[in-house]
Scaffold this motif. Structure first.
Motif, mmCIF file in Angstrom:
data_model
loop_
_atom_site.group_PDB
_atom_site.id
_atom_site.type_symbol
_atom_site.label_atom_id
_atom_site.label_comp_id
_atom_site.label_asym_id
_atom_site.label_seq_id
_atom_site.Cartn_x
_atom_site.Cartn_y
_atom_site.Cartn_z
ATOM 1 N N GLY A 1 -12.298 34.993 -36.231
ATOM 2 C CA GLY A 1 -13.529 34.197 -36.563
ATOM 3 C C GLY A 1 -12.936 32.774 -36.617
ATOM 4 N N ALA A 2 -12.056 32.218 -36.989
ATOM 5 C CA ALA A 2 -11.344 31.091 -37.094
ATOM 6 C C ALA A 2 -11.787 30.397 -35.623
ATOM 7 C CB ALA A 2 -10.135 30.981 -37.424
ATOM 8 N N LEU A 3 -11.302 31.418 -34.463
ATOM 9 C CA LEU A 3 -11.364 30.744 -33.348
ATOM 10 C C LEU A 3 -12.722 30.452 -32.744
ATOM 11 C CD1 LEU A 3 -9.671 30.045 -30.724
ATOM 12 C CD2 LEU A 3 -9.829 32.354 -29.911
ATOM 13 N N ILE A 4 -13.612 31.383 -33.085
ATOM 14 C CA ILE A 4 -14.897 31.224 -32.818
ATOM 15 C C ILE A 4 -15.625 29.928 -33.680
ATOM 16 C CG2 ILE A 4 -17.275 32.234 -33.050
ATOM 17 C CD1 ILE A 4 -16.146 35.017 -32.645
ATOM 18 N N ALA A 5 -15.075 29.617 -34.758
ATOM 19 C CA ALA A 5 -15.723 28.557 -35.504
ATOM 20 C C ALA A 5 -15.006 27.229 -34.927
ATOM 21 C CB ALA A 5 -15.381 28.837 -36.980
ATOM 22 N N GLY A 6 -13.888 27.338 -34.572
ATOM 23 C CA GLY A 6 -13.252 26.229 -34.060
ATOM 24 C C GLY A 6 -14.136 26.131 -32.574
ATOM 25 N N GLY A 7 -14.229 27.098 -31.950
ATOM 26 C CA GLY A 7 -15.302 26.851 -30.793
ATOM 27 C C GLY A 7 -16.546 26.280 -30.677
ATOM 28 N N VAL A 8 -17.165 26.762 -31.973
ATOM 29 C CA VAL A 8 -18.748 26.200 -32.141
ATOM 30 C C VAL A 8 -18.332 24.733 -32.411
ATOM 31 C CG1 VAL A 8 -20.540 26.292 -33.863
ATOM 32 C CG2 VAL A 8 -19.442 28.418 -32.684
ATOM 33 N N PHE A 9 -17.687 24.314 -33.494
ATOM 34 C CA PHE A 9 -17.359 23.068 -33.774
ATOM 35 C C PHE A 9 -16.943 22.228 -32.562
ATOM 36 C CE2 PHE A 9 -16.735 24.279 -38.313
ATOM 37 C CZ PHE A 9 -17.795 23.483 -38.879
ATOM 38 N N GLY A 10 -16.172 23.041 -31.594
ATOM 39 C CA GLY A 10 -15.794 22.310 -30.322
ATOM 40 C C GLY A 10 -17.051 21.848 -29.554
ATOM 41 N N LEU A 11 -17.828 22.935 -29.518
ATOM 42 C CA LEU A 11 -19.166 22.391 -28.783
ATOM 43 C C LEU A 11 -19.882 21.111 -29.125
ATOM 44 C CD1 LEU A 11 -20.310 26.013 -27.998
ATOM 45 C CD2 LEU A 11 -19.646 24.339 -26.278
ATOM 46 N N ILE A 12 -19.956 21.096 -30.759
ATOM 47 C CA ILE A 12 -20.707 20.169 -31.350
ATOM 48 C C ILE A 12 -19.876 19.048 -31.238
ATOM 49 C CG2 ILE A 12 -21.284 18.975 -33.906
ATOM 50 C CD1 ILE A 12 -21.731 22.242 -34.575
ATOM 51 N N ALA A 13 -18.575 18.906 -31.167
ATOM 52 C CA ALA A 13 -17.632 17.523 -30.716
ATOM 53 C C ALA A 13 -17.779 17.225 -29.277
ATOM 54 C CB ALA A 13 -16.137 18.033 -30.886
ATOM 55 N N GLY A 14 -18.016 18.358 -28.344
ATOM 56 C CA GLY A 14 -18.222 17.753 -26.802
ATOM 57 C C GLY A 14 -19.697 17.086 -26.897
ATOM 58 N N ILE A 15 -20.540 17.489 -27.581
ATOM 59 C CA ILE A 15 -21.855 16.796 -27.584
ATOM 60 C C ILE A 15 -21.661 15.461 -28.294
ATOM 61 C CG2 ILE A 15 -24.424 16.692 -28.632
ATOM 62 C CD1 ILE A 15 -24.227 19.886 -28.447
#
Length: 154
Positions: free
Chosen positions: A112-126
């Motif tokens: 779950g932490a990796l998925i949460a980091g990935g979702v926040f990472g997509l937001i950061a990419g935007i």
């Protein structure tokens, strides 16, 4: 009553930071620092800790550019083209965050932490892509102003 902040350089720096965060560029850089820190925490809590390098590097670069623009060092050190450097930083940050976040979201089943980091990472990419767009608009605006003829002869 006299102003008590005149002799305190830390208070002056804090006032500069408060006023810079209220600008568009300052708010974007502060948001980049904050979301990179959140991503760093998520990646560090996951069982795959190798993705923290992107969050650390982008957070450090955002802090450096935040301080440079906040303290107006970009107007004192003219050797470096700070706008182009910031544009390059934002483009690379957007690309790295989008790539690593897609890998984390796809790979992170059960973590779950990796998925949460990935979702926040997509937001950061935007967010980083928006920063590069705003910086590109500034570059384009500066080129149009400097390309205008200042010759008075007709």
């Amino acid at each position: 009553m006299a102003d008590s902040n005149t002799g305190n350089p830390a208070a002056s720096c804090l006032e500069k930071m408060k006023s810079y965060v209220k600008t568009q560029k300052g708010f974007i850089l502060a948001a980049e620092i904050l979301i990179s820190f959140i991503i760093l925490i998520c990646y560090a809590a996951s069982s795959y800790g190798g993705y923290t390098a992107v969050a650390i590097c982008e957070m450090v670069f955002a802090i450096i550019f935040f301080v440079i623009f906040m303290m107006e060092i970009d107007k004192q050190v003219l050797v470096v083209n700070w706008v182009w450097s910031d544009f390059f930083r934002a483009c690379v940050g957007a690309a790295l965050y989008i790539i690593t976040s897609l890998v984390c979201v796809i790979r992170g089943s059960g973590d779950g932490a990796l998925i949460a980091g990935g979702v926040f990472g997509l937001i950061a990419g935007i967010l980083f892509a928006y920063d590069s767009y705003i910086t590109f608009q500034q570059i384009k605006s500066n080129r149009q102003h400097t390309a205008a003829s200042t010759d008075d002869r007709v």
